[in-house]
Design a protein around this motif. Sequence first.
Motif, PDB file in Angstrom:
ATOM      1  N   UNK A  93       1.138  -0.981  -0.046  1.00  0.00           N
ATOM      2  CA  UNK A  93       0.592  -0.175  -0.110  1.00  0.00           C
ATOM      3  C   UNK A  93       0.907   1.468   0.362  1.00  0.00           C
ATOM      4  N   UNK A  94       1.702   1.146   1.021  1.00  0.00           N
ATOM      5  CA  UNK A  94       2.913   1.851   0.235  1.00  0.00           C
ATOM      6  C   UNK A  94       3.602   2.686  -0.799  1.00  0.00           C
ATOM      7  N   UNK A  95       3.180   1.844  -1.421  1.00  0.00           N
ATOM      8  CA  UNK A  95       4.254   2.037  -2.926  1.00  0.00           C
ATOM      9  C   UNK A  95       3.220   1.988  -4.126  1.00  0.00           C
ATOM     10  N   UNK A  96       1.284   2.030  -3.435  1.00  0.00           N
ATOM     11  CA  UNK A  96       1.162   2.260  -4.410  1.00  0.00           C
ATOM     12  C   UNK A  96       0.672   3.230  -4.511  1.00  0.00           C
ATOM     13  N   UNK A  97       0.394   3.853  -6.123  1.00  0.00           N
ATOM     14  CA  UNK A  97       0.290   5.296  -6.596  1.00  0.00           C
ATOM     15  C   UNK A  97       1.851   6.283  -6.400  1.00  0.00           C
ATOM     16  N   UNK A  98       2.453   5.459  -6.363  1.00  0.00           N
ATOM     17  CA  UNK A  98       3.936   6.630  -6.495  1.00  0.00           C
ATOM     18  C   UNK A  98       4.215   6.843  -7.902  1.00  0.00           C
ATOM     19  N   UNK A  99       4.479   8.100  -8.187  1.00  0.00           N
ATOM     20  CA  UNK A  99       5.114   9.176  -9.264  1.00  0.00           C
ATOM     21  C   UNK A  99       5.904   8.460  -9.876  1.00  0.00           C
ATOM     22  N   UNK A 100       5.816   7.859 -11.147  1.00  0.00           N
ATOM     23  CA  UNK A 100       7.443   7.533 -11.707  1.00  0.00           C
ATOM     24  C   UNK A 100       7.707   6.213 -11.561  1.00  0.00           C
TER      25      UNK A 100
END
Length: 155
Positions: free
Chosen positions: A89-96
């Motif tokens: 969840x912490x890494x979901x949606x990290x830009x680029x």
Amino acid sequence: MDSEIQGRAAHSAAIRERAEAEMAGMGVDAAFIDRLVETFYGRVLEHPALGPVFDARLSGRWPEHMEKMKSFWSSVAFRSGAYGGKPVQAHVGVADMTPELFPQWLALFSATLDDIAPSDEAKAWFMATAERIARSLTLSLFYNPALDDPRLKKG
């Protein structure tokens, strides 16, 4: 019921003791975990591909991230249960963030271990663990089961 709880607590304590002994045998202690995290993420920030992705996500929150990563690696190495985060969840949606960054992350982690690991056994253990983590995150974040559909494969 109390004896069942005590049994589980004793079992957990035995797992932690074995992990601590295994790590000590490789020269790994809490100070090494701190050094590993500090050194590695210092290098991540300087990396031309990884640095911008990490810094964009963590700008202003680096101290908290460093403590979280120390807790994570301590929990993994010493089986302490100290880390309670949700890495996917912490890494979901990290830009680029792309799957291609994970091999670069692993290469940098390996180079860091080459420079600071207290033993070959410690390097091998931490690399195997990092590779499992990278594989798990890559699958969780980027895998599309539809791509494995035989009807979509070119024959």
